[in-house]
Design a protein around this motif. Structure first.
Motif, PDB file in Angstrom:
ATOM      1  N   ARG A  18     -24.587  13.913  -7.132  1.00  0.00           N
ATOM      2  CA  ARG A  18     -25.892  14.556  -7.320  1.00  0.00           C
ATOM      3  C   ARG A  18     -25.991  15.865  -6.534  1.00  0.00           C
ATOM      4  O   ARG A  18     -26.550  16.855  -7.022  1.00  0.00           O
ATOM      5  N   VAL A  19     -25.452  15.875  -5.318  1.00  0.00           N
ATOM      6  CA  VAL A  19     -25.538  17.109  -4.520  1.00  0.00           C
ATOM      7  C   VAL A  19     -24.376  18.041  -4.816  1.00  0.00           C
ATOM      8  O   VAL A  19     -24.497  19.269  -4.634  1.00  0.00           O
ATOM      9  N   ARG A  20     -23.274  17.487  -5.280  1.00  0.00           N
ATOM     10  CA  ARG A  20     -22.087  18.307  -5.585  1.00  0.00           C
ATOM     11  C   ARG A  20     -22.390  19.335  -6.652  1.00  0.00           C
ATOM     12  O   ARG A  20     -21.948  20.499  -6.559  1.00  0.00           O
ATOM     13  N   LYS A  21     -23.134  18.945  -7.696  1.00  0.00           N
ATOM     14  CA  LYS A  21     -23.356  19.831  -8.833  1.00  0.00           C
ATOM     15  C   LYS A  21     -24.153  21.089  -8.470  1.00  0.00           C
ATOM     16  O   LYS A  21     -24.114  22.091  -9.206  1.00  0.00           O
ATOM     17  N   ASP A  22     -24.846  21.040  -7.337  1.00  0.00           N
ATOM     18  CA  ASP A  22     -25.659  22.185  -6.936  1.00  0.00           C
ATOM     19  C   ASP A  22     -24.939  23.115  -5.955  1.00  0.00           C
ATOM     20  O   ASP A  22     -25.516  24.114  -5.506  1.00  0.00           O
ATOM     21  N   LEU A  23     -23.702  22.784  -5.611  1.00  0.00           N
ATOM     22  CA  LEU A  23     -22.948  23.635  -4.689  1.00  0.00           C
ATOM     23  C   LEU A  23     -22.547  24.938  -5.372  1.00  0.00           C
ATOM     24  O   LEU A  23     -22.140  24.949  -6.542  1.00  0.00           O
ATOM     25  N   ALA A  24     -22.608  26.032  -4.633  1.00  0.00           N
ATOM     26  CA  ALA A  24     -22.270  27.342  -5.198  1.00  0.00           C
ATOM     27  C   ALA A  24     -20.839  27.378  -5.702  1.00  0.00           C
ATOM     28  O   ALA A  24     -20.552  27.960  -6.758  1.00  0.00           O
ATOM     29  N   VAL A  25     -19.907  26.741  -4.965  1.00  0.00           N
ATOM     30  CA  VAL A  25     -18.504  26.779  -5.369  1.00  0.00           C
ATOM     31  C   VAL A  25     -18.301  26.067  -6.706  1.00  0.00           C
ATOM     32  O   VAL A  25     -17.476  26.492  -7.533  1.00  0.00           O
ATOM     33  N   VAL A  26     -19.061  25.009  -6.948  1.00  0.00           N
ATOM     34  CA  VAL A  26     -18.967  24.279  -8.216  1.00  0.00           C
ATOM     35  C   VAL A  26     -19.599  25.092  -9.341  1.00  0.00           C
ATOM     36  O   VAL A  26     -19.022  25.216 -10.443  1.00  0.00           O
ATOM     37  N   ASN A  58     -20.000  28.339  -9.524  1.00  0.00           N
ATOM     38  CA  ASN A  58     -19.181  29.518  -9.823  1.00  0.00           C
ATOM     39  C   ASN A  58     -17.908  29.147 -10.581  1.00  0.00           C
ATOM     40  O   ASN A  58     -17.454  29.892 -11.466  1.00  0.00           O
ATOM     41  N   THR A  59     -17.331  28.024 -10.238  1.00  0.00           N
ATOM     42  CA  THR A  59     -16.119  27.578 -10.943  1.00  0.00           C
ATOM     43  C   THR A  59     -16.433  27.247 -12.389  1.00  0.00           C
ATOM     44  O   THR A  59     -15.672  27.604 -13.305  1.00  0.00           O
ATOM     45  N   ASN A  60     -17.550  26.595 -12.639  1.00  0.00           N
ATOM     46  CA  ASN A  60     -17.935  26.247 -14.010  1.00  0.00           C
ATOM     47  C   ASN A  60     -18.234  27.501 -14.828  1.00  0.00           C
ATOM     48  O   ASN A  60     -17.917  27.574 -16.023  1.00  0.00           O
ATOM     49  N   LYS A  61     -18.846  28.500 -14.211  1.00  0.00           N
ATOM     50  CA  LYS A  61     -19.108  29.764 -14.906  1.00  0.00           C
ATOM     51  C   LYS A  61     -17.804  30.457 -15.278  1.00  0.00           C
ATOM     52  O   LYS A  61     -17.652  30.988 -16.398  1.00  0.00           O
ATOM     53  N   ALA A  62     -16.864  30.446 -14.346  1.00  0.00           N
ATOM     54  CA  ALA A  62     -15.559  31.072 -14.620  1.00  0.00           C
ATOM     55  C   ALA A  62     -14.842  30.341 -15.742  1.00  0.00           C
ATOM     56  O   ALA A  62     -14.173  30.965 -16.580  1.00  0.00           O
ATOM     57  N   LEU A  63     -14.994  29.040 -15.782  1.00  0.00           N
ATOM     58  CA  LEU A  63     -14.348  28.250 -16.832  1.00  0.00           C
ATOM     59  C   LEU A  63     -14.972  28.542 -18.191  1.00  0.00           C
ATOM     60  O   LEU A  63     -14.257  28.612 -19.209  1.00  0.00           O
ATOM     61  N   THR A 110     -12.503  18.328  -9.925  1.00  0.00           N
ATOM     62  CA  THR A 110     -12.230  17.724  -8.621  1.00  0.00           C
ATOM     63  C   THR A 110     -13.496  17.107  -8.039  1.00  0.00           C
ATOM     64  O   THR A 110     -14.543  17.754  -7.964  1.00  0.00           O
ATOM     65  N   LEU A 111     -13.389  15.859  -7.612  1.00  0.00           N
ATOM     66  CA  LEU A 111     -14.559  15.141  -7.110  1.00  0.00           C
ATOM     67  C   LEU A 111     -14.988  15.641  -5.735  1.00  0.00           C
ATOM     68  O   LEU A 111     -16.146  15.998  -5.512  1.00  0.00           O
ATOM     69  N   PHE A 112     -14.057  15.657  -4.798  1.00  0.00           N
ATOM     70  CA  PHE A 112     -14.398  16.034  -3.424  1.00  0.00           C
ATOM     71  C   PHE A 112     -13.999  17.481  -3.159  1.00  0.00           C
ATOM     72  O   PHE A 112     -12.802  17.813  -3.140  1.00  0.00           O
ATOM     73  N   VAL A 113     -15.007  18.314  -2.965  1.00  0.00           N
ATOM     74  CA  VAL A 113     -14.789  19.743  -2.751  1.00  0.00           C
ATOM     75  C   VAL A 113     -15.349  20.142  -1.385  1.00  0.00           C
ATOM     76  O   VAL A 113     -16.004  19.353  -0.714  1.00  0.00           O
ATOM     77  N   THR A 114     -15.083  21.380  -0.998  1.00  0.00           N
ATOM     78  CA  THR A 114     -15.619  21.910   0.265  1.00  0.00           C
ATOM     79  C   THR A 114     -16.654  22.986  -0.039  1.00  0.00           C
ATOM     80  O   THR A 114     -16.928  23.295  -1.203  1.00  0.00           O
ATOM     81  N   ARG A 115     -17.186  23.587   0.996  1.00  0.00           N
ATOM     82  CA  ARG A 115     -18.194  24.631   0.803  1.00  0.00           C
ATOM     83  C   ARG A 115     -17.627  25.841   0.073  1.00  0.00           C
ATOM     84  O   ARG A 115     -18.335  26.498  -0.703  1.00  0.00           O
ATOM     85  N   SER A 116     -16.355  26.131   0.286  1.00  0.00           N
ATOM     86  CA  SER A 116     -15.772  27.356  -0.273  1.00  0.00           C
ATOM     87  C   SER A 116     -14.589  27.122  -1.205  1.00  0.00           C
ATOM     88  O   SER A 116     -14.034  28.079  -1.744  1.00  0.00           O
TER      89      SER A 116
END
Length: 407
Positions: free
Chosen positions: A270-278, A280-285, A300-306
């Motif tokens: 739920r909180v992962r989908k709102d991360l900027a890195v996620v 931006n990656t989806n937009k690039a895709l 990827t399930l577990f990501v970092t801030r950047s």
């Protein structure tokens, strides 16, 4: 025959001074074999004519006689064995024919214990230039030579293996396969709570990671490789987690999740989908949907801030900090190891002593067979040990002609 520059003597070189140095397959010794055939051997196969032929004959013998607990060796995947044998033959050829002699000029049947001793002491060459030879590697070289020469002696190509009379001080120490585990008190302290499930975004992530490590005993690389779609809630609301293979088909499995673990993953999603890195990656895709790298990263399930990848060191630091904090708060001594592997080891031991079948635990752990538990044998009960011990590590088994003839 050229003389090779003399290496410094080993500590026990005097032990070898009275051993024979002539060929063990000269006409006289062959005639002495007679009907009894040395060491009880009842037949003699044709003697190989080259260094590689000795190795090939041994591989063929291993595969023909493979029995329970002793796996065959695929000739197409025997590179490491062949490298060891050729390294030995290169050293032997240098000693027998001169420093620049190729390994093909070696006569393996002329080897004596002092040759083996010197080779193990200072003659080995690593597969990667500049890298020091470890004690583990030294032992593995010794074990491969031991097995091949035991085979040669069993075929009456030589009277005895040069390794059978190697001085004890010149035999590399046996490789220790013992892993580390947490004590019951340390485990209890670490599993009372898994971080802060109601904290900030990445505390929610860490909570989910720790639950999966401690409850499922996942490998660190499996945690890092999890995809969003690997978490599923199937029939009858049964949550599961699919583990994809990284280095072998046995690693692929689907594991059931308890409600707490499933909730922890859902909270993180739920909180992962709102991360900027996620985002931006989806937009690039979306801009380049044919980019396979972006598509894999977006899952990827577990990501970092950047980054869309959780690196090894941050994962190690997360687990280490959790163990340190848990043991400190409980007033316990710190364990000797504090990473994902000690967590996995402890979970496996708990499963093995829970009444589950050993093979069932191997499947849950993503292991090919029971050999995957050998490093934990010291922590197993006698009943569990008896089920695991038939799968002894092949390359550290003591091998002699006598033992081979009994098989």
């Amino acid at each position: 025959m050229h003389s090779h520059p003399r290496l410094p003597p080993t500590a026990l070189e005097d032990c070898y001074s009275d051993l024979r140095t002539d060929s063990p397959l000269d006409d006289n010794s062959m005639s002495r074999l007679g009907s009894e055939m040395r060491h009880g051997v009842t037949s003699v196969s044709n003697k190989p004519k080259s260094a590689d032929a000795f190795f090939d004959a041994w591989i063929a013998h291993v595969n023909e006689t493979a029995v329970y607990g002793k796996e065959s060796i695929d000739p197409t995947r025997s590179t490491s064995y062949r490298f060891i044998w050729r390294s030995w033959c290169k050293y032997l050829a240098s000693s027998q024919e001169g420093p620049n002699a190729p390994y093909t000029m070696a006569n393996p049947l002329l080897a004596v214990p002092v040759d083996v001793s010197r080779f193990l002491a200072s003659g080995m060459k690593g597969s990667k230039p500049g890298r020091a030879i470890s004690d583990v590697t030294r032992r593995r070289y010794y074990s491969v030579l031991q097995r091949i020469y035991a085979f040669c002696a069993s075929q009456a190509w030589m009277e005895c293996s040069p390794l059978d009379t190697l001085a004890q001080q010149d035999i590399p120490m046996a490789e220790k396969h013992t892993g580390s585990i947490l004590t019951p008190q340390q485990w209890d302290a670490c599993t009372r709570r898994y971080g802060n499930p109601a904290g900030n975004t990445f505390e929610i992530r860490d909570h989910a990671i720790l639950m999966l490590l401690f409850k499922l005993g996942l490998r660190p690389e499996e945690i890092r490789a999890l995809r969003v779609q690997d978490f599923q809630i199937g029939i009858a609301d049964m949550p599961t987690l699919r583990i994809l293979p990284r280095s072998g088909p046995a690693q692929e499995r689907t594991l059931p999740l308890d409600d707490q673990s499933a909730e922890a993953i859902q909270n993180w999603k739920r909180v992962r989908k709102d991360l900027a890195v996620v985002i931006n990656t989806n937009k690039a895709l979306q801009a380049d949907f044919n980019d396979d790298r972006l598509r894999a990263a977006s899952d990827t399930l577990f990501v970092t801030r950047s980054s869309m990848e959780l690196a090894k060191v941050p994962l190690l630091n997360l687990v280490k900090a959790h163990i340190e904090r848990s043991c400190s708060e409980a007033g316990l001594e710190m364990p000797v190891r504090m990473g994902p592997q000690i967590v996995r080891n402890t979970r496996l031991i708990i499963w093995l002593h829970s009444g589950l079948e050993v093979d069932a635990v191997a499947v849950m752990a993503g292991l090919k067979n029971r050999k995957g538990f050998l490093h934990l044998l010291d922590y197993c009960s006698e009943s569990v040990k008896q089920k695991i011990q038939p799968y002894r590590r092949r390359d550290d088994d003591p091998v002699s002609v006598t033992n081979m003839l009994k098989e």
